[in-house]
Enzyme design. Structure first.
Site, short mmCIF file in Angstrom:
data_model
loop_
_atom_site.label_atom_id
_atom_site.label_comp_id
_atom_site.label_asym_id
_atom_site.label_seq_id
_atom_site.Cartn_x
_atom_site.Cartn_y
_atom_site.Cartn_z
N SER A 179 81.92 33.80 30.22
CA SER A 179 82.34 32.89 31.29
C SER A 179 81.35 31.72 31.44
CB SER A 179 82.50 33.69 32.58
OG SER A 179 83.28 33.00 33.51
N ASP A 232 93.63 36.72 30.80
CA ASP A 232 92.63 36.14 31.69
C ASP A 232 93.27 35.25 32.75
OD1 ASP A 232 90.32 34.74 32.70
OD2 ASP A 232 89.29 35.16 30.82
N HIS A 242 89.72 38.90 32.38
CA HIS A 242 88.52 38.07 32.21
C HIS A 242 87.29 38.92 31.87
CE1 HIS A 242 86.15 34.48 32.54
NE2 HIS A 242 85.46 34.89 33.59
#
Ligand SMILES: *[C@@H]1O[C@H](CO)[C@@H](O)[C@H](O)[C@H]1NC(C)=O
Ligand SMILES: *[C@@H]1O[C@H](CO)[C@@H](O)[C@H](O)[C@H]1NC(C)=O
Length: 286
Positions: free
Chosen positions: A110, A238, A266
């Protein structure tokens, strides 16, 4: 008499034990053990990798899962990491501490994609491959500020996420804390509920950097950043960084390899840990 017999038995025992140890641990030990450095996403911490850390350690690899500034059990508070250099400093200090001849496999999740990008720019010679796991991956065409703006548009002010306005209500928010509902429905939605419960108790607020700060700090060159081998791991389910957005970063800033983890939200380290582990091993051994 008795003593020498004892010593002989002891010698035989030691020989037998070392033989057993060699034959038993020999095949289990990987051919070349690697050093993996895992960098978490915004609001998360080293804890988010716990399943991957266990899998890597038990297969004989060296793993360092870091807490960035004001994350996990890092002692700083969010107001003390108002710039990216203080947020990234635990990773940068770690990279400095590595011996010049040691190369690590650097993995960013991320927003951790920006942290590893900065490390690639500063220490290209210490990284054998950089792996972007559902991560922000900047490049020459799609720059960091553009990517950051698009990513934060999606996840701020949703459900029970809580914004803080340190510069007054008429200025942009300065930090955000992810709420339990958002974690359950948008972050960990295909992961075991235990992982989401853990995250709910340990997520911390994170600073919302301005585009100017991103532009100023994320200066990446072809010579440094561009010289490190890059792999992207796509997470198709995601909801934080949707697949289309991940594919656009891949198209505009093409990495050397692209892999995908079917069914992952995610958090592939929670929802598909074995698959993520297998992908990381294959990438590291290429
Ligand atoms: C892991 O890597 C660090 C940094 O290079 C090193 O200090 C440490 O000794 C390594 N640990 C193992 C078990 O190899
Ligand atoms: C970042 O913030 C730290 C602490 O708040 C400060 O000491 C440092 O000078 C700042 N760095 C830059 C590049 O602005």
């Amino acid at each position: 008499m008795k003593k020498s017999k004892f010593l002989t038995s002891l010698a035989v025992l030691i020989l037998l034990l070392s033989f057993a140890n060699a034959t038993m641990s020999g095949p289990k030990r990987p051919k070349a053990s690697k050093h993996f450095v895992l960098v978490h996403g915004a609001g998360l911490g080293a804890w988010s990798w716990y399943k991957i850390v266990a899998l890597m350690r038990s297969s004989g690899h060296n793993v360092t899962a870091l807490d960035l500034g004001a994350s996990g059990i890092n002692p700083k508070q969010v107001r003390e990491v108002r710039n990216l250099s203080s947020y990234f400093s635990p990773l940068m200090e770690f990279m400095v501490s590595l011996p010049a001849d040691e190369k690590v496999v650097l993995v960013g999740h991320s927003l951790g994609g920006f942290a590893i990008s900065k490390a690639m720019e500063s220490f290209p010679g210490k990284i054998s491959v950089a792996v972007f796991v559902a991560a922000l991956m900047p490049g020459q065409i799609l720059d960091a500020a553009t990517i950051y703006n698009e990513a934060s548009r999606g996840s701020t002010s949703q459900l029970d996420n809580h914004l803080t306005y340190d510069n007054g209500p008429t200025n942009p928010p300065t930090s955000i804390r992810i709420g339990p509902k958002y974690l359950a429905t948008d972050v960990y939605q295909t992961s075991p509920i235990q992982d989401c419960a853990l995250a709910t108790t340990v997520v911390r607020p994170f600073y919302l950097y301005s585009s100017d700060e991103i532009t100023k700090e994320m200066v990446l060159s072809r010579k440094n950043y561009g010289s490190v081998r890059r792999t992207y791991i796509v997470t198709p389910e995601d909801k934080v960084l949707p697949k289309e957005f991940q594919l656009r970063m891949i198209e505009k800033n093409p990495p050397d390899e692209v892999e995908e983890i079917q069914g992952s939200d995610h958090m592939p380290m929670s929802s598909k840990p074995l698959q993520l582990f297998t992908h990381l091993m294959r990438i590291a051994n290429k």
